[in-house]
Scaffold this motif. Structure first.
Motif, short mmCIF file in Angstrom:
data_model
loop_
_atom_site.label_atom_id
_atom_site.label_comp_id
_atom_site.label_asym_id
_atom_site.label_seq_id
_atom_site.Cartn_x
_atom_site.Cartn_y
_atom_site.Cartn_z
N ARG A 111 3.23 -0.33 4.01
CA ARG A 111 1.84 -0.81 3.91
C ARG A 111 0.90 0.07 4.74
NH1 ARG A 111 5.11 -5.10 4.53
NH2 ARG A 111 4.54 -5.26 6.73
N HIS B 155 7.45 0.34 7.37
CA HIS B 155 7.14 -0.28 6.08
C HIS B 155 6.15 0.59 5.33
CE1 HIS B 155 3.23 -1.51 7.63
NE2 HIS B 155 3.84 -1.95 8.72
N LYS C 118 -4.61 -1.45 -3.93
CA LYS C 118 -3.31 -1.97 -3.46
C LYS C 118 -3.49 -2.72 -2.15
CE LYS C 118 -0.42 1.66 -5.31
NZ LYS C 118 0.03 2.99 -4.92
N MET C 119 -4.30 -2.16 -1.26
CA MET C 119 -4.51 -2.80 0.04
C MET C 119 -5.12 -4.19 -0.15
SD MET C 119 -7.05 -1.69 3.10
CE MET C 119 -8.53 -2.03 2.18
N HIS D 222 -2.52 -6.58 -1.64
CA HIS D 222 -1.50 -6.99 -0.66
C HIS D 222 -2.05 -7.99 0.34
CE1 HIS D 222 1.33 -3.81 -1.79
NE2 HIS D 222 2.19 -4.47 -1.06
N TRP E 70 -2.12 2.64 3.92
CA TRP E 70 -2.97 3.03 2.79
C TRP E 70 -4.00 4.06 3.23
CZ3 TRP E 70 -2.43 -2.34 3.92
CH2 TRP E 70 -1.49 -3.00 3.12
N GLY F 214 -0.40 -4.13 8.39
CA GLY F 214 -0.73 -3.00 7.53
C GLY F 214 -1.58 -1.99 8.29
#
Ligand code: UDP
Length: 461
Positions: free
Chosen positions: A236, A234, A454-455, A458, A238, A211
């Motif tokens: 991911r 992707h 969200k981070m 995940h 943020w 990420g």
């Protein structure tokens, strides 16, 4: 406010030692703790004092992992790139000790969040089977340029053709940058040196992290955040900025360093100045002006007749350039030698403009405060940042360019004077729009605060 299931998740933070990298990652760490995570921060004897206030506020959720590391001093602009290279290499020696620490830990971290200058941490995370997140202290546009450089490896021009321009056609809205403005770390690699292959590997590993977290926000750099997602393949990525301390800004005078001036004294001096009448001048934690540059700037400040606060690094040569200068500007100009409480200064209503080297943190802090900028990019990602703030967002005006530029003091004085005097200049109006956007994005339901959630979600395993 965070779902109970996340409580107790353990993250390992690997910061880089210079202020511009360390400060925002510590702010991020504090936000992680506030969301219920347990955090271990890799520290050295140099960085431990900066970490201590955080640990004493959250003794049960933050621990320091102090590892022996002897960093060479990263000072002196002329060989700043070589100091940075050495520091990157030295930090890399922690790979083995950190792996051993994880292997022996009774409740090991489930994720590593590592600074851009510790790209080896993504391989380490793979070795021990956990997730890794790249922390970018640069903005999304600058990170895109950095990724492109290391991936495409453009060839250097001959030494007398440093102005040869390089384009980044796949990144939206990019001008061409002359060779000398590209990242010093990258140029050093193309010119060949023993540490370079390690640094190249680390940057390539960064683009393959699980990420990416960027100190920026969608409303500021949406196009570049989208581009980054395409580059890494992707979603991911943020944007969680602007990262700021959690305590009120007026009490953040010791952020990143011990202020060389009593914050109360400074604030009462600013209180005595009219609103928007003061120019704040600071070139970040790394840049040191040469004596002739300091003389030109002093002369410009004197001729401009505006009020100012000017931060001069303690180890910068100033003997001739500033001789009797402070007497001549007494009452309207303040020189801070050493570390300045930048956030309280920028957020004081007396401050009307910021002459900056365009370091990413300084830019984010100016946007939060709604202060328009005069741009003098000097190195690293600062030329790319200047493109964003001057040419695209139009919250800044360019006044000089390059680490060794000596500005024309008459021209600079006029530019400063006009900027401070013009109350409704377009840059000031735009800066105020960005100030509101920055406040909204960090507030409840704002994009950065949702991205942060969200981070964390995940990263949970
Ligand atoms: N800073 C500060 N006082 C100083 C100089 C810098 O508080 O005297 C802080 C500034 O607020 C910012 C960071 O140090 O958070 C500098 O980061 P930036 O990305 O602007 O520049 P760099 O130091 O990395 O070139």
């Amino acid at each position: 406010s965070f779902p109970a299931g996340m409580r107790g998740d353990h993250a390992l933070i690997i910061p880089f030692t210079t202020s511009g990298h360390f400060i925002p990652l510590l702010d991020l760490t504090r936000h992680l703790v506030l969301r219920g995570l347990t955090v271990t921060v890799v520290a050295t004897s140099d960085t431990l004092p900066l970490l201590s206030p955080l640990i004493s506020d959250h003794p049960s959720s933050i621990k320091a992992l102090v590892l022996p590391l002897c960093l060479e001093a990263t000072s002196g602009w002329n060989d700043l790139t070589s100091c940075t290279r050495t520091a990157i290499r030295d930090l890399g020696t922690l790979h083995g000790p950190i792996r051993d620490w994880i292997a022996g830990h009774h409740s090991p971290p489930s994720v590593i969040i590592s600074d851009m200058f510790a790209g080896w941490a993504h391989r380490l995370a793979q070795e021990v089977g956990i997730k890794s997140i790249l922390f970018s202290p640069s903005g999304a546009m600058a990170l895109s340029v950095i990724f492109s450089l290391w991936r495409d490896m453009p060839r250097p021009p001959p030494a007398d053709k440093e102005d040869t321009a390089f384009a980044f056609p796949e990144i939206p809205n990019q001008p061409e940058y002359p060779w000398w403005q590209l990242s010093g770390l990258f140029r050093a690699h193309r010119e060949g040196d023993p540490v370079s292959e390690f640094i190249k590997e680390a940057f390539l590993a960064n683009s393959q992290s699980w990420g990416v977290v960027v100190n920026s926000f969608n409303e500021l750099e949406g196009a570049y955040i989208d581009h980054l997602m395409k580059m890494v393949g992707h979603g991911r990525v943020w944007a969680v900025g602007p990262l700021l301390p959690v305590e009120p800004i007026v009490s953040s005078g010791q952020r990143g360093g011990i202020s060389s001036i009593l914050v109360e004294d400074l604030v009462s001096w600013l209180d005595s100045c009219g609103d928007r009448t003061v120019l704040y001048v600071c070139f970040g934690s790394q840049a040191r002006l040469a004596e002739e540059q300091t003389a030109a700037l002093a002369s410009a400040l004197e001729k401009s007749e505006v009020n100012f606060v000017w931060v001069v690094r303690e180890d910068q040569p100033t003997k001739v350039a500033l001789e009797s200068f402070e007497d001549r500007v007494a009452g309207r100009g303040l020189v801070i030698r050493g570390w300045a409480p930048q956030l309280p200064i920028l957020n004081h209503p007396a401050v009307g403009a910021f002459l900056t080297h365009c370091g990413w943190n300084s830019i984010m802090e100016a946007l939060v405060a709604g202060v328009p900028m005069l741009a003098w990019p000097m190195g690293a990602d600062q030329f790319v940042n200047a493109t964003l703030i001057a040419d695209q967002l139009k919250v800044a005006r360019r006044v000089s360019e390059g680490a060794s530029a000596i500005p024309d003091s008459d021209k600079l004085a006029r530019a400063i004077r006009e900027f401070i005097d013009w109350e409704d200049c377009p840059e000031r109006v735009r800066a105020d729009v960005m100030r509101r956007a920055a406040a909204d994005t960090m507030g409840h339901g704002g994009s950065s605060s949702e991205n942060f959630d969200k981070m964390v979600k995940h990263a949970h395993v």
